[in-house]
Design a protein around this motif. Structure first.
Motif, PDB file in Angstrom:
ATOM      1  N   LEU A  83       0.939  -1.069   0.002  1.00 26.81           N
ATOM      2  CA  LEU A  83      -0.128  -0.106  -0.025  1.00 26.81           C
ATOM      3  C   LEU A  83       0.808   1.107   0.025  1.00 26.81           C
ATOM      4  O   LEU A  83       1.423   1.626   1.037  1.00 26.81           O
ATOM      5  CB  LEU A  83      -1.013  -0.297   1.308  1.00 26.81           C
ATOM      6  N   ASP A  84       0.886   1.776  -1.186  1.00 26.70           N
ATOM      7  CA  ASP A  84       1.792   2.962  -1.339  1.00 26.70           C
ATOM      8  C   ASP A  84       1.058   4.409  -1.269  1.00 26.70           C
ATOM      9  O   ASP A  84       0.370   4.533  -1.966  1.00 26.70           O
ATOM     10  CB  ASP A  84       2.545   2.863  -2.889  1.00 26.70           C
ATOM     11  N   GLY A  85       1.459   4.855   0.058  1.00 32.89           N
ATOM     12  CA  GLY A  85       0.808   6.199   0.082  1.00 32.89           C
ATOM     13  C   GLY A  85      -0.811   6.135   0.631  1.00 32.89           C
ATOM     14  O   GLY A  85      -1.639   7.145   0.300  1.00 32.89           O
ATOM     15  N   ALA A  86      -1.182   5.021   0.795  1.00 35.66           N
ATOM     16  CA  ALA A  86      -2.613   4.825   0.740  1.00 35.66           C
ATOM     17  C   ALA A  86      -3.217   4.957   2.389  1.00 35.66           C
ATOM     18  O   ALA A  86      -4.304   4.999   2.446  1.00 35.66           O
ATOM     19  CB  ALA A  86      -2.887   3.293   0.517  1.00 35.66           C
ATOM     20  N   VAL A  87      -2.302   5.340   3.200  1.00 41.28           N
ATOM     21  CA  VAL A  87      -2.584   5.448   4.626  1.00 41.28           C
ATOM     22  C   VAL A  87      -1.827   6.894   4.819  1.00 41.28           C
ATOM     23  O   VAL A  87      -0.875   7.089   5.448  1.00 41.28           O
ATOM     24  CB  VAL A  87      -2.105   4.537   5.653  1.00 41.28           C
ATOM     25  N   ARG A  88      -2.802   8.018   5.231  1.00 41.55           N
ATOM     26  CA  ARG A  88      -2.108   9.197   5.361  1.00 41.55           C
ATOM     27  C   ARG A  88      -2.769  10.075   6.426  1.00 41.55           C
ATOM     28  O   ARG A  88      -2.588  11.323   6.685  1.00 41.55           O
ATOM     29  CB  ARG A  88      -2.095  10.195   4.025  1.00 41.55           C
ATOM     30  N   THR A  89      -3.780   9.497   7.075  1.00 43.58           N
ATOM     31  CA  THR A  89      -4.156  10.169   8.286  1.00 43.58           C
ATOM     32  C   THR A  89      -4.597   8.882   9.423  1.00 43.58           C
ATOM     33  O   THR A  89      -4.851   8.033   8.910  1.00 43.58           O
ATOM     34  CB  THR A  89      -5.614  10.863   8.031  1.00 43.58           C
TER      35      THR A  89
END
Ligand code: AP5
Length: 211
Positions: A83-89
């Protein structure tokens, strides 16, 4: 195996996700790529995301969790995903955890790519990407051909200086707390030194994964 890649814009998440996907035989899921494809196709999701992306702001959590629900329940991710940059918060980290729990899965590894701010700006200001397959390049002019698929290389709108400044700020305020959230939830976060050549960074990432 489900691997979450964290790190600021330009840290090389996309570059390393491709390498790790090839090496581990599981697909890369990059929410940025999914969203850019939706913008190109003019879908409802794309229309909703475009103005946020052009400014370098995060798109709403509900949009991202919708994408993650679609991909993580699809047969393509049966063996896992990068998961590339899929979790940002933090709400995205919580939402993903809940969603995976409901289907009997979990995040197995978190890799945090770490590189200094000057290098991030250098990488983003000289990046072009293939508008077809999204492969990023350094030192290749817009308009030239992608070595992978022959598509046209373009500059991303959010690689303009003002949007880059905003993305770095957004990362510090909204995404850095995700690292603490994983640590508080008893997840080991492996920090990977992302300076040096692409191959050196891949070796460090694989070592962190025990490969
Ligand atoms: P996204 O496309 O994911 O952008 P980003 O996170 O800002 O990351 P980048 O693609 O800029 O950098 P990267 O770390 O992947 O580095 P890369 O490998 O390209 O997201 C875009 C937007 O979509 C967001 O701003 C947001 O609006 C939205 N979005 C996406 N996901 C979201 C979410 N979960 N929540 C809310 N909104 C979301 O490398 C950079 C350059 O450096 C390349 O040119 C590359 O060739 C080069 N490079 C890589 N490694 C090296 C190295 N070791 N040495 C030298 N050069 C290198």
């Amino acid at each position: 195996m489900i691997i979450v890649l964290l790190g600021p814009p330009g840290a090389g998440k996309g570059t390393q996700a491709d390498k790790l996907a090839a090496r581990l035989g599981i697909p890369k899921i990059a929410t940025g790529d999914v969203l850019r494809a939706a913008v190109r196709d003019g879908t409802k999701r794309g229309l909703e995301a475009k103005s946020y992306m052009d400014r370098g702001d995060l798109v709403p959590d509900s949009v991202i969790l919708g994408i993650l629900q679609d991909v993580m329940t699809s047969p393509a991710t049966k063996k896992g995903a990068i998961l590339d940059g899929a979790v940002r918060t933090v709400p995205q980290a919580e939402g993903l955890g809940t969603m995976l729990g409901e289907i009997g899965k979990k995040v197995d590894n978190v890799l945090l790519f770490d590189v200094d701010g000057d290098e991030l700006v250098r990488r983003l200001s000289s990046r072009t990407v293939c508008e077809g397959c999204q492969t990023p390049y350094m030192g290749r002019d817009p308009g030239s051909a992608c070595a992978k698929c022959g598509g046209k290389l373009v500059r991303r709108k959010d690689d303009e200086p003002e949007a880059v400044r905003n993305r770095l700020n957004v990362y510090r305020i909204q995404t850095e707390p995700v690292v603490g959230w994983y640590k508080n939830n008893k997840m080991k976060v492996h920090t990977v030194d992302a300076a040096g050549t692409v191959d050196e960074v891949t070796k460090r990432a694989l070592k962190a994964l025990g490969k």
